[in-house]
Design a protein around this motif. Structure first.
Motif, PDB file in Angstrom:
ATOM      1  N   GLU A  11      -5.316   3.127   4.954  1.00  0.00           N
ATOM      2  CA  GLU A  11      -5.275   4.500   5.448  1.00  0.00           C
ATOM      3  C   GLU A  11      -4.155   5.279   4.768  1.00  0.00           C
ATOM      4  OE1 GLU A  11      -6.639   4.752   9.879  1.00  0.00           O
ATOM      5  OE2 GLU A  11      -5.391   2.954   9.755  1.00  0.00           O
ATOM      6  N   ALA A  13      -1.411   4.204   2.692  1.00  0.00           N
ATOM      7  CA  ALA A  13      -0.047   3.743   2.411  1.00  0.00           C
ATOM      8  C   ALA A  13       0.260   4.031   0.942  1.00  0.00           C
ATOM      9  CB  ALA A  13       0.093   2.250   2.700  1.00  0.00           C
ATOM     10  N   PRO A  15       2.514   3.829  -2.740  1.00  0.00           N
ATOM     11  CA  PRO A  15       3.253   2.776  -3.452  1.00  0.00           C
ATOM     12  C   PRO A  15       4.703   2.661  -2.965  1.00  0.00           C
ATOM     13  CG  PRO A  15       1.940   4.028  -5.009  1.00  0.00           C
ATOM     14  CD  PRO A  15       1.820   4.738  -3.692  1.00  0.00           C
ATOM     15  N   GLN A  17       5.832   3.292   0.078  1.00  0.00           N
ATOM     16  CA  GLN A  17       5.842   2.601   1.379  1.00  0.00           C
ATOM     17  C   GLN A  17       5.591   1.108   1.203  1.00  0.00           C
ATOM     18  OE1 GLN A  17       2.868   5.192   3.182  1.00  0.00           O
ATOM     19  NE2 GLN A  17       4.382   5.949   4.653  1.00  0.00           N
ATOM     20  N   LYS A  18       4.682   0.776   0.292  1.00  0.00           N
ATOM     21  CA  LYS A  18       4.408  -0.645   0.078  1.00  0.00           C
ATOM     22  C   LYS A  18       5.623  -1.345  -0.534  1.00  0.00           C
ATOM     23  CE  LYS A  18       0.282   0.265  -1.774  1.00  0.00           C
ATOM     24  NZ  LYS A  18      -1.111   0.116  -2.260  1.00  0.00           N
ATOM     25  N   ALA A  19       6.332  -0.655  -1.426  1.00  0.00           N
ATOM     26  CA  ALA A  19       7.563  -1.237  -1.982  1.00  0.00           C
ATOM     27  C   ALA A  19       8.592  -1.466  -0.883  1.00  0.00           C
ATOM     28  CB  ALA A  19       8.130  -0.317  -3.066  1.00  0.00           C
ATOM     29  N   LYS A  20       8.643  -0.554   0.095  1.00  0.00           N
ATOM     30  CA  LYS A  20       9.596  -0.729   1.210  1.00  0.00           C
ATOM     31  C   LYS A  20       9.217  -1.912   2.101  1.00  0.00           C
ATOM     32  CE  LYS A  20      11.437   3.945   1.711  1.00  0.00           C
ATOM     33  NZ  LYS A  20      11.361   5.204   2.493  1.00  0.00           N
ATOM     34  N   LEU A  21       7.909  -2.105   2.310  1.00  0.00           N
ATOM     35  CA  LEU A  21       7.470  -3.272   3.090  1.00  0.00           C
ATOM     36  C   LEU A  21       7.886  -4.560   2.387  1.00  0.00           C
ATOM     37  CD1 LEU A  21       3.838  -2.290   4.188  1.00  0.00           C
ATOM     38  CD2 LEU A  21       5.883  -2.340   5.620  1.00  0.00           C
ATOM     39  N   ILE A  22       7.688  -4.602   1.077  1.00  0.00           N
ATOM     40  CA  ILE A  22       8.030  -5.798   0.301  1.00  0.00           C
ATOM     41  C   ILE A  22       9.541  -6.045   0.322  1.00  0.00           C
ATOM     42  CG2 ILE A  22       8.174  -6.612  -2.108  1.00  0.00           C
ATOM     43  CD1 ILE A  22       5.268  -5.393  -2.414  1.00  0.00           C
ATOM     44  N   GLU A  23      10.299  -4.984   0.125  1.00  0.00           N
ATOM     45  CA  GLU A  23      11.763  -5.124   0.140  1.00  0.00           C
ATOM     46  C   GLU A  23      12.235  -5.551   1.538  1.00  0.00           C
ATOM     47  OE1 GLU A  23      13.705  -1.425  -0.608  1.00  0.00           O
ATOM     48  OE2 GLU A  23      15.703  -2.271  -0.226  1.00  0.00           O
ATOM     49  N   VAL A  43       2.660 -10.386   0.066  1.00  0.00           N
ATOM     50  CA  VAL A  43       1.374  -9.850  -0.374  1.00  0.00           C
ATOM     51  C   VAL A  43       0.821  -8.936   0.714  1.00  0.00           C
ATOM     52  CG1 VAL A  43      -0.982 -10.388  -1.070  1.00  0.00           C
ATOM     53  CG2 VAL A  43       0.897 -11.859  -1.812  1.00  0.00           C
ATOM     54  N   ILE A  44       0.490  -7.708   0.319  1.00  0.00           N
ATOM     55  CA  ILE A  44      -0.061  -6.732   1.258  1.00  0.00           C
ATOM     56  C   ILE A  44      -1.569  -6.625   1.041  1.00  0.00           C
ATOM     57  CG2 ILE A  44      -0.036  -4.301   1.970  1.00  0.00           C
ATOM     58  CD1 ILE A  44       2.856  -4.192   0.763  1.00  0.00           C
ATOM     59  N   ASP A  45      -2.338  -6.807   2.098  1.00  0.00           N
ATOM     60  CA  ASP A  45      -3.787  -6.596   2.025  1.00  0.00           C
ATOM     61  C   ASP A  45      -4.129  -5.323   2.782  1.00  0.00           C
ATOM     62  OD1 ASP A  45      -4.307  -9.063   0.716  1.00  0.00           O
ATOM     63  OD2 ASP A  45      -4.305 -10.112   2.632  1.00  0.00           O
ATOM     64  N   GLU A  46      -4.826  -4.421   2.107  1.00  0.00           N
ATOM     65  CA  GLU A  46      -5.289  -3.195   2.755  1.00  0.00           C
ATOM     66  C   GLU A  46      -6.785  -3.340   3.018  1.00  0.00           C
ATOM     67  OE1 GLU A  46      -2.941   0.484   1.120  1.00  0.00           O
ATOM     68  OE2 GLU A  46      -3.282  -0.891  -0.553  1.00  0.00           O
TER      69      GLU A  46
ATOM     70  N   VAL B  47      -5.210  -9.223  -6.184  1.00  0.00           N
ATOM     71  CA  VAL B  47      -4.395  -8.277  -5.428  1.00  0.00           C
ATOM     72  C   VAL B  47      -3.732  -7.293  -6.405  1.00  0.00           C
ATOM     73  CG1 VAL B  47      -2.393  -8.089  -3.888  1.00  0.00           C
ATOM     74  CG2 VAL B  47      -3.965 -10.031  -3.664  1.00  0.00           C
ATOM     75  N   ASP B  50       0.792  -3.345  -7.130  1.00  0.00           N
ATOM     76  CA  ASP B  50       1.593  -2.584  -6.147  1.00  0.00           C
ATOM     77  C   ASP B  50       1.717  -3.318  -4.818  1.00  0.00           C
ATOM     78  OD1 ASP B  50       2.146  -0.401  -7.718  1.00  0.00           O
ATOM     79  OD2 ASP B  50       0.736   0.950  -6.738  1.00  0.00           O
ATOM     80  N   ASN B  51       0.781  -4.229  -4.569  1.00  0.00           N
ATOM     81  CA  ASN B  51       0.708  -4.901  -3.263  1.00  0.00           C
ATOM     82  C   ASN B  51       1.276  -6.309  -3.287  1.00  0.00           C
ATOM     83  OD1 ASN B  51      -0.740  -2.569  -2.797  1.00  0.00           O
ATOM     84  ND2 ASN B  51      -2.396  -3.568  -1.672  1.00  0.00           N
ATOM     85  N   TRP B  52       1.784  -6.728  -4.440  1.00  0.00           N
ATOM     86  CA  TRP B  52       2.323  -8.078  -4.565  1.00  0.00           C
ATOM     87  C   TRP B  52       3.809  -7.964  -4.879  1.00  0.00           C
ATOM     88  CZ3 TRP B  52      -1.081 -12.606  -5.057  1.00  0.00           C
ATOM     89  CH2 TRP B  52      -0.380 -13.818  -5.144  1.00  0.00           C
ATOM     90  N   GLY B  53       4.615  -8.620  -4.078  1.00  0.00           N
ATOM     91  CA  GLY B  53       6.050  -8.568  -4.294  1.00  0.00           C
ATOM     92  C   GLY B  53       6.653  -9.938  -4.480  1.00  0.00           C
ATOM     93  N   GLY B  56      11.720  -9.289  -3.847  1.00  0.00           N
ATOM     94  CA  GLY B  56      11.969  -8.044  -3.126  1.00  0.00           C
ATOM     95  C   GLY B  56      11.443  -6.794  -3.808  1.00  0.00           C
ATOM     96  N   THR B  58       8.003  -4.971  -6.286  1.00  0.00           N
ATOM     97  CA  THR B  58       6.585  -5.145  -6.613  1.00  0.00           C
ATOM     98  C   THR B  58       6.416  -5.683  -8.036  1.00  0.00           C
ATOM     99  OG1 THR B  58       6.288  -2.938  -7.543  1.00  0.00           O
ATOM    100  CG2 THR B  58       6.010  -3.159  -5.160  1.00  0.00           C
TER     101      THR B  58
ATOM    102  N   LEU E  28       9.739  -3.354  11.013  1.00  0.00           N
ATOM    103  CA  LEU E  28       9.465  -2.917   9.634  1.00  0.00           C
ATOM    104  C   LEU E  28       8.174  -2.106   9.565  1.00  0.00           C
ATOM    105  CD1 LEU E  28      10.348  -3.271   6.587  1.00  0.00           C
ATOM    106  CD2 LEU E  28       8.842  -5.264   6.537  1.00  0.00           C
ATOM    107  N   VAL E  32       8.317   1.833   8.536  1.00  0.00           N
ATOM    108  CA  VAL E  32       7.785   2.242   7.230  1.00  0.00           C
ATOM    109  C   VAL E  32       6.449   2.971   7.363  1.00  0.00           C
ATOM    110  CG1 VAL E  32       6.985   1.424   4.977  1.00  0.00           C
ATOM    111  CG2 VAL E  32       9.003   0.397   6.029  1.00  0.00           C
ATOM    112  N   LEU E  33       5.600   2.492   8.273  1.00  0.00           N
ATOM    113  CA  LEU E  33       4.245   3.060   8.338  1.00  0.00           C
ATOM    114  C   LEU E  33       3.919   3.718   9.677  1.00  0.00           C
ATOM    115  CD1 LEU E  33       2.144   0.270   6.560  1.00  0.00           C
ATOM    116  CD2 LEU E  33       2.828   2.474   5.600  1.00  0.00           C
TER     117      LEU E  33
END
Lengths: 67, 67, 67, 67, 67, 67
Positions: A11, A13, A15, A17-23, A43-46, B47, B50-53, B56, B58, E28, E32-33
């Motif tokens: 919905e 997100a 890049p 925001q995704k970098a912040k989730l990873i960090e 790993v983020i799955d959308e 994946v 952008d979604n793989w970190g 810390g 991407t 988090l 973030v979201l």
């Protein structure tokens, strides 16, 4: 060497925001368990809202009702 | 009846390479544990970078730095 | 930096066999896709036969029938 | 608060069919274990046939043979 | 309604540390979201060191070498 | 050849209940999508209440409050 999988609905997100989730997820593992960030994988799955259900109905339907 | 899930970044794996991953992972389960290949399932998830970190940040950022 | 998850029933895989699965899955990613083995993670989940189903019945039931 | 992940090949499941999977999986957890449907999450992953293997070969190849 | 799965080796994480991982991962997603914490699920899997591999060898072997 | 993963808290599900989950999930895929039950795999993961979080706290804490 932890592995973190974050699954969210697709919905918009960004890049950033995704970098912040990873960090943030990486730092959490470092802060709480002293894990090595260099080998922490996130790993983020959308997932499409048609493919995500809660309360027995899809998020698509819930969003249409304003939830 | 094992289930193997291979998660990689989406960076151009070809259908031939993916077929080799599936064949190789199946043979590994047969060779090491004597599993039945007919009921061994292998699923590859590709994946976005952008979604793989890792570490810390991407993979997108890491690739720009040449890593 | 691939992540491989191997899920099998808990039926006596030895540490040596699990080490072979980890070694073999890592080498597969190196050989087929040129991935860096140092950041390739392999996780094996062993699942009770009561908790694994195929054909609509548990592996426990299938084993009792000799399958 | 169960989490159910249904993984299928991407071969044309409609939004209606996916809604039925979500409704059915949620009801199953309610009926069998008395779980609260409001916090039961169901996520459907649709995977390309090139990325799904069984019997050591991709579903793409199997479909071409008529399986 | 995100779902977060944190996988770590089973090496003595305490209930307090696991509670912190759950609290931190939830915050988090909120920060973030803007996700709703009430429907954010976090699941921690602790995996035996014999079953976790990196660099083609088990964590058990790496720990013996002092890594 | 679908793969279904049902994750629940470990709070006393019996073998009979787990067999019903496996049977029901398999039938759901057959009924809705016409999948072949013989190659439908269902795996149930039971997770300690200390390791499952919702609303930012563990299920252990929630159960103590009567939730």
């Amino acid at each position: 060497m932890p592995y973190v999988n974050i699954r969210i609905t697709r919905e918009g997100a960004t890049p950033e925001q995704k970098a912040k989730l990873i960090e943030g997820a990486t730092r959490l593992l470092v802060d709480v368990l002293g894990k090595n960030p260099a080998t922490t994988v996130v790993v983020i799955d959308e997932v499409e809202t048609d493919n995500w259900g809660v309360g027995g109905e899809t998020v698509t339907v819930r969003r249409k009702r304003g939830q």
